[in-house]
Structure formats: C-alpha cells, structure tokens
Design a protein around this motif. Sequence first.
Motif, mmCIF file in Angstrom:
data_model
loop_
_atom_site.group_PDB
_atom_site.id
_atom_site.type_symbol
_atom_site.label_atom_id
_atom_site.label_comp_id
_atom_site.label_asym_id
_atom_site.label_seq_id
_atom_site.Cartn_x
_atom_site.Cartn_y
_atom_site.Cartn_z
ATOM 1 N N GLY A 37 0.782 -1.228 0.000
ATOM 2 C CA GLY A 37 0.000 0.000 0.000
ATOM 3 C C GLY A 37 0.816 1.281 0.000
ATOM 4 N N GLN A 38 2.114 1.177 0.220
ATOM 5 C CA GLN A 38 2.946 2.388 0.193
ATOM 6 C C GLN A 38 3.497 2.603 -1.214
ATOM 7 O OE1 GLN A 38 4.746 0.321 3.118
ATOM 8 N NE2 GLN A 38 6.676 -0.106 2.107
ATOM 9 N N VAL A 39 4.011 3.808 -1.443
ATOM 10 C CA VAL A 39 4.584 4.122 -2.750
ATOM 11 C C VAL A 39 5.809 3.238 -2.979
ATOM 12 C CG1 VAL A 39 5.649 5.941 -4.150
ATOM 13 C CG2 VAL A 39 3.722 6.491 -2.644
ATOM 14 N N HIS A 40 5.932 2.711 -4.175
ATOM 15 C CA HIS A 40 7.029 1.813 -4.538
ATOM 16 C C HIS A 40 8.367 2.542 -4.434
ATOM 17 C CE1 HIS A 40 9.470 -0.984 -6.822
ATOM 18 N NE2 HIS A 40 8.469 -1.861 -6.735
ATOM 19 N N LYS A 96 22.975 6.904 -4.370
ATOM 20 C CA LYS A 96 22.721 5.954 -3.288
ATOM 21 C C LYS A 96 21.524 6.478 -2.533
ATOM 22 C CE LYS A 96 23.810 4.286 1.111
ATOM 23 N NZ LYS A 96 22.594 3.561 1.418
ATOM 24 N N ILE A 97 20.554 5.624 -2.321
ATOM 25 C CA ILE A 97 19.340 6.065 -1.638
ATOM 26 C C ILE A 97 19.094 5.205 -0.404
ATOM 27 C CG2 ILE A 97 17.827 4.624 -3.078
ATOM 28 C CD1 ILE A 97 15.779 7.005 -2.925
ATOM 29 N N ASN A 98 18.676 5.861 0.661
ATOM 30 C CA ASN A 98 18.240 5.169 1.870
ATOM 31 C C ASN A 98 16.735 5.345 1.974
ATOM 32 O OD1 ASN A 98 21.186 6.165 2.665
ATOM 33 N ND2 ASN A 98 20.694 4.340 3.843
ATOM 34 N N LEU A 99 16.022 4.226 2.013
ATOM 35 C CA LEU A 99 14.575 4.251 2.218
ATOM 36 C C LEU A 99 14.358 4.179 3.726
ATOM 37 C CD1 LEU A 99 13.660 1.756 -0.628
ATOM 38 C CD2 LEU A 99 13.743 4.253 -0.729
ATOM 39 N N LEU A 100 13.814 5.251 4.295
ATOM 40 C CA LEU A 100 13.768 5.411 5.740
ATOM 41 C C LEU A 100 12.441 5.021 6.383
ATOM 42 C CD1 LEU A 100 15.509 8.898 5.795
ATOM 43 C CD2 LEU A 100 16.568 6.656 6.154
ATOM 44 N N ALA A 101 11.358 5.171 5.645
ATOM 45 C CA ALA A 101 10.028 4.888 6.197
ATOM 46 C C ALA A 101 9.078 4.613 5.035
ATOM 47 C CB ALA A 101 9.526 6.087 7.018
ATOM 48 N N PRO A 102 7.974 3.896 5.301
ATOM 49 C CA PRO A 102 6.991 3.686 4.240
ATOM 50 C C PRO A 102 6.455 5.026 3.738
ATOM 51 C CG PRO A 102 6.524 2.273 6.126
ATOM 52 C CD PRO A 102 7.589 3.246 6.553
ATOM 53 N N ALA A 103 6.380 5.172 2.424
ATOM 54 C CA ALA A 103 5.885 6.415 1.818
ATOM 55 C C ALA A 103 4.379 6.306 1.635
ATOM 56 C CB ALA A 103 6.591 6.660 0.490
#
Length: 165
Positions: free
Chosen positions: A71-74, A103-110
């Motif tokens: 349900g969060q943004v991909h 380089k990307i860090n995904l920190l929380a559900p978008a």
Amino acid sequence: MQPTSPTSTVAAAVPAPAALTTDPAELRAICEEVITRSPFARWMGTRIGDIRPGRVVLQLPVRDDLRQHHGQVHGAVLGYLADTAASWTAATLVGDVVTSEYKINLLAPARGELLEVIGEVVRAGRRQVVSRADVYALDGGRRELVATALATIAVVRPQAKEDAR
C-alpha cells in the motif's frame, strides 16, 4: 551514444541555452519544457514546486498505480524522484548533466497523498556535482522524511554563465 537513465534522457531532450540562467522563472520554464518532452516524467505526474540555482523542489501526487503490494509508494518511485531532483538541481548550476551514480536510503513507508523532494547541491565542480535529495510523504498536515539520497552528477556540456552586469 544516448544516455540510458530517465533523468539523463529528460535532460538531453531539451536544447541547452547558450548561457546558464540564474533567473528562477527561466529555470522553471526550462524544466517545464523537460517535463513536456519526457513521456515518463509526464506519466509520473512530476510537478515543479520551486526552483532556483542549487535547489529544486519537485512534487508528485500519489496514485494507486504507484503503490506496491503493502500500500505504500514503490521504492522505484522514490528513486526516480531523488535522481531527478539531484540531477536537476545540479543542472541549475552547471548546465547539461547525467547521473553518474546515486545511493538512496529508504527510511520509512511512503504513505500519503503527495510526495515532495528537495534537491540541493552539496558541491559543484567543473566535471561533476555532488547533490543530495530528501523525499517527504505528505499526508494531511503530516510531513515525514521517507528517503534520502546522495548523487554524483556528471557534467556533459558545461554552460557559460551570464556576464555579471
């Protein structure tokens, strides 16, 4: 050889101005033209919130087809936003660019109704620019940092700065 990343393709689609502008209205017009010429940026729904030399704010309304199975943004959408903001902010200072790496860090559900990314130049050189991009999810009155990225942007064709008057 044509660039292969979405950001590179977008940047290459618009002819470079003879001189690099620092006028926010002109920068906005150039980026609006990039969006117009890029089927992917148009399909994504990319909007320009603010643009000035060394800083870009982009917005993306969240649609169901941008979400993954939880349900969060991909994460790929967050990567697109970070890459685009990092490269466009570099382009405001040095002209035509392509992304060398990020380089990307995904920190929380978008989650939320709007994504906003703020791109800022960390350091601009003659051959490369280091930029960062922070992606936020906006949900009602709540704003949450969901991803942060650091990018190396290669200068393709340096632009002459306008004569100081």
